[in-house]
Design a protein around this motif. Structure first.
Motif, PDB file in Angstrom:
ATOM      1  N   LEU A 167      -5.686   5.796  -3.292  1.00 59.07           N
ATOM      2  CA  LEU A 167      -5.573   5.254  -2.105  1.00 59.07           C
ATOM      3  C   LEU A 167      -5.017   6.413  -1.119  1.00 59.07           C
ATOM      4  CD1 LEU A 167      -5.199   2.847  -0.150  1.00 59.07           C
ATOM      5  CD2 LEU A 167      -2.849   2.661  -0.774  1.00 59.07           C
TER       6      LEU A 167
ATOM      7  N   MET B  83      -6.194  -4.498  -1.475  1.00 61.64           N
ATOM      8  CA  MET B  83      -5.450  -4.806  -0.194  1.00 61.64           C
ATOM      9  C   MET B  83      -5.127  -6.101  -0.047  1.00 61.64           C
ATOM     10  SD  MET B  83      -6.633  -1.891   2.390  1.00 61.64           S
ATOM     11  CE  MET B  83      -7.047  -0.086   2.244  1.00 61.64           C
TER      12      MET B  83
ATOM     13  N   LEU C 168       0.795  -1.154   0.044  1.00 60.25           N
ATOM     14  CA  LEU C 168       0.074  -0.015  -0.266  1.00 60.25           C
ATOM     15  C   LEU C 168       0.981   1.252   0.009  1.00 60.25           C
ATOM     16  CD1 LEU C 168      -2.648  -1.011   2.592  1.00 60.25           C
ATOM     17  CD2 LEU C 168      -2.783  -1.145   0.084  1.00 60.25           C
TER      18      LEU C 168
ATOM     19  N   LEU D 270      -4.717   5.151   4.230  1.00 63.36           N
ATOM     20  CA  LEU D 270      -4.657   3.653   3.539  1.00 63.36           C
ATOM     21  C   LEU D 270      -6.066   3.050   3.276  1.00 63.36           C
ATOM     22  CD1 LEU D 270      -1.517   2.409   5.131  1.00 63.36           C
ATOM     23  CD2 LEU D 270      -1.786   3.764   3.127  1.00 63.36           C
TER      24      LEU D 270
END
Length: 308
Positions: free
Chosen positions: A258, A100, A87, A262
């Motif tokens: 993003l 994710m 990420l 996160l």
């Protein structure tokens, strides 16, 4: 937020250097912390937590290339990526937008579970379940339909806050969450007839066609970049006239991004297209902040759609 994930290196000296480095990082002595982490990595080259923390520090120091190198090593040493190094590589522009890692989400919320409600409600002003409840109620009143749902699926159910909001409107609640820690907390509420440890899409795939009257997802789709699979599966499990309701975080640009926290942010136009492509009828798409971050309301959307 949850306690920080730590994966031991298996080397006592390396672990101790990591502990000292974290202390220095928290005190703001970033160069000294980086030096200690590099010493720990010399002792244990596959020390994922040290590589990940070194990446964070390099990023804090503005050393982008070195941060990328460290995050890559963190991901290499733990292919499941429980720390979420991938990420950070997305945020740094070194990796394409992707979903994710399941192991990251699971580890995050397993740790968070015992203090999840307290942190969300008292620290972050969490209001996603209330927003969804009000939006669903308004949509049903406008359609002159009862706001009662025999079978409801709660995606990313967490500790059960959405079930609590809808408790008087639902006869049979099914909760799905990737975190066993969250499922344990949800079970304690006695609000769910069924609870399942699974990711949202897998959980829906295990349900029969036209088996639910309502599907809700409070602050859960922010952990998905591509909404198409979950929207498609939600439509499949809904009866004709069934309702899907969820919250998202949003932004004014193009495409899914993003965010710094996160979590994925979806523009309103993306959501409209995704709802239409899934074969759902959009009833409500309104600006609504699901929570605060850094004492500021997070920009968000509340969405209600129907299977026609």
């Amino acid at each position: 937020m949850p306690l920080r994930l730590f994966l031991t290196s298996g080397d006592l000296m390396a672990d101790r250097r990591f502990e000292f480095a974290r202390d220095l990082q928290l005190k703001g002595d970033l160069p000294a912390a980086a030096d200690l982490l590099e010493q720990a990595i010399e002792l244990a080259p596959n020390f994922t937590s040290a590589w990940f923390t070194l990446g964070e520090i390099r990023q804090q120091l503005g050393e982008r290339d070195k941060a990328i190198a460290a995050f890559r090593e963190a991901r290499r040493s733990d292919p499941e990526d429980q720390h979420g190094a991938g990420l950070h590589l997305m945020r740094l522009g070194d990796a394409e937008m992707a979903e994710m890692p399941k192991a990251y989400v699971q580890a995050l919320f397993d740790q968070y579970a015992p203090r999840f409600e307290h942190a969300l409600i008292n620290d972050l002003g969490y209001r996603a379940p209330a927003l969804i409840f009000k939006a669903v109620l308004a949509a049903r009143v406008a359609a002159k339909k009862p706001a009662y749902f025999k079978r409801t699926i709660d995606l990313g159910c967490g500790t059960g806050l959405a079930a609590a909001a809808f408790a008087k409107q639902v006869d049979h609640f099914i909760g799905i969450d990737l975190s066993s820690g969250m499922i344990k907390e949800a079970r304690a509420t006695n609000l769910y007839a069924e609870l399942e440890v699974a990711d949202m899409i897998e959980g829906l795939r295990g349900k029969a066609d036209a088996s639910a009257n309502l599907v809700v997802a409070a602050d859960a789709f922010v952990y998905l970049s591509d909404l198409a699979p979950v929207l498609s599966e939600s439509r499949r499990v809904l009866v004709s006239g069934g309702v899907l309701a969820f919250t998202l975080e949003t932004h004014d640009g193009n495409g899914v991004v993003l965010g710094e926290g996160l979590r994925y942010a979806h523009p309103a136009e993306y959501v409209r297209r995704a709802i239409a492509k899934a074969g759902l009828k959009l009833l409500t798409l309104e600006p609504a902040s699901p929570r605060n971050e850094n004492n500021e309301p997070v920009r968000g959307l509340v969405i209600v759609a129907e299977k026609t």
